[in-house]
Design an enzyme around this catalytic site. Structure first.
Site, PDB file in Angstrom:
ATOM      1  N   LYS A 255       4.523   1.789   2.238  1.00  0.00           N
ATOM      2  CA  LYS A 255       4.327   1.970   0.524  1.00  0.00           C
ATOM      3  C   LYS A 255       2.827   2.362   0.281  1.00  0.00           C
ATOM      4  O   LYS A 255       2.754   3.234  -0.522  1.00  0.00           O
ATOM      5  CB  LYS A 255       4.602   0.578  -0.049  1.00  0.00           C
ATOM      6  CG  LYS A 255       6.076   0.196  -0.281  1.00  0.00           C
ATOM      7  CD  LYS A 255       6.321  -0.805  -1.168  1.00  0.00           C
ATOM      8  CE  LYS A 255       7.776  -1.108  -1.393  1.00  0.00           C
ATOM      9  NZ  LYS A 255       8.000  -2.036  -2.311  1.00  0.00           N
TER      10      LYS A 255
ATOM     11  N   LYS B 197      15.876   5.924   4.780  1.00  0.00           N
ATOM     12  CA  LYS B 197      16.723   4.594   4.239  1.00  0.00           C
ATOM     13  C   LYS B 197      16.971   5.181   2.573  1.00  0.00           C
ATOM     14  O   LYS B 197      16.223   5.585   2.080  1.00  0.00           O
ATOM     15  CB  LYS B 197      15.689   3.726   4.071  1.00  0.00           C
ATOM     16  CG  LYS B 197      16.548   2.228   3.605  1.00  0.00           C
ATOM     17  CD  LYS B 197      15.511   1.105   3.584  1.00  0.00           C
ATOM     18  CE  LYS B 197      14.369   1.213   2.206  1.00  0.00           C
ATOM     19  NZ  LYS B 197      13.695  -0.004   1.998  1.00  0.00           N
TER      20      LYS B 197
ATOM     21  N   LYS C   7      15.899   3.328  -4.101  1.00  0.00           N
ATOM     22  CA  LYS C   7      15.871   3.442  -5.515  1.00  0.00           C
ATOM     23  C   LYS C   7      14.660   4.227  -6.162  1.00  0.00           C
ATOM     24  O   LYS C   7      14.712   4.831  -6.912  1.00  0.00           O
ATOM     25  CB  LYS C   7      15.947   2.245  -6.335  1.00  0.00           C
ATOM     26  CG  LYS C   7      15.057   0.978  -5.810  1.00  0.00           C
ATOM     27  CD  LYS C   7      15.366  -0.162  -6.905  1.00  0.00           C
ATOM     28  CE  LYS C   7      14.944  -1.477  -5.908  1.00  0.00           C
ATOM     29  NZ  LYS C   7      15.885  -2.508  -6.105  1.00  0.00           N
TER      30      LYS C   7
END
Ligand code: AMP
Length: 348
Positions: free
Chosen positions: A124, A207, A210
């Protein structure tokens, strides 16, 4: 994880906890990897506590009004998928302050080195690690606090949360050792089923998420039947027909992903699906998968939309769930304050 099967320790009654971030709409990955399994655990009759982790969501920027809506939408998805707020505890994290209180104490237990090894943080933060929030770095320590505020013993999650749960185990063990107590259970990750890692429909090595910029990469729980169907029919695949064994799908990640999704939706094993569709072209398999996905997801979407009409009712459910959660977590976290040596002399 050779020792994983030995826990839970006899002193800790089985209790399930899990959370989902309201940082966007939920996807088919959340549904198959988490929600659907949460419902199964509820049906097994174990005590189940489920949480919209809004405090985790703000480790990256969230528009306040969208965050509130996404939290309600997440709660609606839980209920639409089969979580019964009378049997399971369903609430949003920020309403139970025990989580952040224990989270701080765990920040003082967890080591910088442990946190620095978290792959989700590294992913991230990317090249931008100087400029991400301190909360993003501490994220797994708050997650451990979510779980251990309830002395939960089992945590159903998708595959991507495995490392965070190992950290939760390390925190529990270090706390117990440092303070010479047998206070926290060493949790069991529950990562099972055919779809512990649902992949992007555009790239079988990524993956489904969202936060992926491409809406075509995922199925959202808010997508209508037509959209679901189109996304599956357009999903990236290869020109080969389906083989007759899973081994032969080893280097075909997109095909393998669709087989896993089919299996998880149908409640079959991937082996069964391969047996049924051996030799089939995607021109046959994709429409079958699209029909199955619509049949399973459309009722949930319709029910979610219905529940979202009455937002006051959703807020009421989250509040009532938070009261029940607090009744469990408060005494546990109060005991932690005693263990670590805090004076607690206010009259309450
Ligand atoms: P998040 O959306 O990151 O808060 O994840 C909530 C839950 O859904 C966690 O248990 C995740 O492991 C699970 N999950 C998220 N994405 C996927 C995916 N693509 N496949 C399987 N499980 C997933």
């Amino acid at each position: 994880m050779a020792d994983a099967v030995q826990t839970p320790q006899p002193t800790f009654p089985p209790r399930i906890f899990s959370g989902i971030q309201p940082s966007g709409g939920l996807t088919l990955g959340n549904y198959l990897g988490a929600l659907k399994r949460f419902v199964e655990k509820q049906e097994e009759g174990i005590e189940t506590i489920y949480c919209m982790v809004d405090m985790h969501a703000i480790t990256v920027w969230q528009d306040p009004e969208k965050l509130r809506q996404q939290t309600r939408e997440g709660a609606a998805a839980f209920i639409a998928a089969g979580i019964d707020p009378a049997r399971s505890i369903l609430f949003n994290q920020s309403q139970v302050t025990a989580h952040v209180e224990l989270g701080w104490i765990f920040n003082c237990i967890a080591r910088m080195g442990w946190m620095s090894r978290m792959t989700q943080f590294k992913d991230k933060a990317g090249k931008n690690s100087e400029n991400v929030s301190l909360g993003l770095f501490a994220y797994p320590s708050l997650m451990a606090a979510d779980i251990l505020s309830y002395k939960a013993t089992h945590v159903p999650v998708g595959d991507d949360q495995k490392q965070h749960l190992e950290l939760c185990r390390d925190i529990a063990i270090k706390f117990n050792n440092d303070y010479k107590v047998d206070f926290f259970p060493v949790v069991e990750p529950v990562i099972e089923g055919a779809a512990t890692r649902v992949m992007s429909l555009r790239d079988g090595t990524k993956k489904m998420s969202k936060s992926d910029p491409s809406d075509q990469s995922r199925i959202n729980l808010t997508d209508d039947a037509d959209t679901i169907s189109k996304k599956i029919r357009k999903a990236k695949t290869d020109p080969e027909p389906l083989p007759d064994s899973l081994d032969a799908l080893k280097d075909r990640p997109e095909a393998r992903n669709l087989v896993n999704i089919y299996a998880a939706l149908a409640g079959h094993t991937p082996e069964q699906v391969i047996r049924d569709y051996a030799g089939a072209q995607f021109g046959t398999f994709k429409p079958a998968l699209a029909d199955l996905a619509v049949a399973k997801l459309e009722p949930i979407t319709l029910e979610m939309n219905r529940l979202m009409q009455d937002q006051a009712e959703i807020d009421r459910i989250l509040g009532a769930g938070a009261d029940r959660a607090e009744a469990i977590a408060r005494p546990i976290v109060d005991q932690v304050y005693d263990i670590v040596g805090m004076i607690r002399s206010r009259r309450r």
